[in-house]
Write a protein that holds these residues in place. Structure first.
Motif, PDB file in Angstrom:
ATOM      1  N   LYS A  29       0.812  -1.216   0.000  1.00 15.10           N
ATOM      2  CA  LYS A  29       0.000   0.000   0.000  1.00 15.10           C
ATOM      3  C   LYS A  29       0.854   1.278   0.000  1.00 15.10           C
ATOM      4  CE  LYS A  29      -3.768  -2.297   2.492  1.00 15.10           C
ATOM      5  NZ  LYS A  29      -3.766  -3.383   1.605  1.00 15.10           N
ATOM      6  N   ARG A  32       2.137   4.935  -0.502  1.00 11.23           N
ATOM      7  CA  ARG A  32       1.435   6.222  -0.538  1.00 11.23           C
ATOM      8  C   ARG A  32       1.608   6.876  -1.900  1.00 11.23           C
ATOM      9  NH1 ARG A  32       3.466   8.446   5.282  1.00 11.23           N
ATOM     10  NH2 ARG A  32       2.330   6.933   6.528  1.00 11.23           N
ATOM     11  N   SER A  33       0.574   7.539  -2.351  1.00  4.38           N
ATOM     12  CA  SER A  33       0.587   8.135  -3.687  1.00  4.38           C
ATOM     13  C   SER A  33       1.550   9.311  -3.801  1.00  4.38           C
ATOM     14  CB  SER A  33      -0.813   8.581  -4.092  1.00  4.38           C
ATOM     15  OG  SER A  33      -1.302   9.543  -3.182  1.00  4.38           O
ATOM     16  N   ARG A  71       4.613   9.267  -2.456  1.00  2.87           N
ATOM     17  CA  ARG A  71       5.982   8.759  -2.354  1.00  2.87           C
ATOM     18  C   ARG A  71       6.394   8.182  -3.703  1.00  2.87           C
ATOM     19  NH1 ARG A  71       7.490   5.743   2.705  1.00  2.87           N
ATOM     20  NH2 ARG A  71       9.495   6.529   1.992  1.00  2.87           N
ATOM     21  N   GLY A  97       4.596   4.971  -5.012  1.00  3.42           N
ATOM     22  CA  GLY A  97       3.211   5.257  -5.385  1.00  3.42           C
ATOM     23  C   GLY A  97       3.115   6.060  -6.669  1.00  3.42           C
TER      24      GLY A  97
END
Length: 93
Positions: A47, A49-50, A52, A55
């Motif tokens: 999962k 992070r968008s 980082r 992502g």
């Protein structure tokens, strides 16, 4: 253990399910989606992070509206990005 991977709008896969056993092997020619499946597992388990780097790379490669979900036998898990890369490197090396 992962029992099912479901992908929607993820690379070459649209509304596609993959079922896993104790050992699951993906084979195929170049550009058939093998790396996409590994990226989808990474997306679902780690999962990222968008905002980082990981992502952003997934969004750039597969779009922001991609969907991935996994089903487990037993308790669901998440793992760190480093742990995922360690597992992948052992099995692909």
């Amino acid at each position: 253990m992962i029992t099912k991977l479901q992908l929607d709008r993820f690379g070459v896969f649209v509304d596609r399910e993959f079922y896993f056993g104790a050992v699951t092997l993906f084979v195929g020619p170049n550009e058939s989606g093998k790396t996409t499946i590994v990226d989808a597992l990474y997306d679902a388990l780690c999962k990222p992070r968008s905002n980082r780097l990981a992502g952003k790379r997934l969004a750039s490669r597969y779009g922001i509206d991609r969907r991935v979900s996994v089903e487990f036998e037993g308790e669901p898990i998440t793992i760190s990005e480093d742990a995922f890369y360690d597992l992948f490197a052992v099995r692909s090396g």
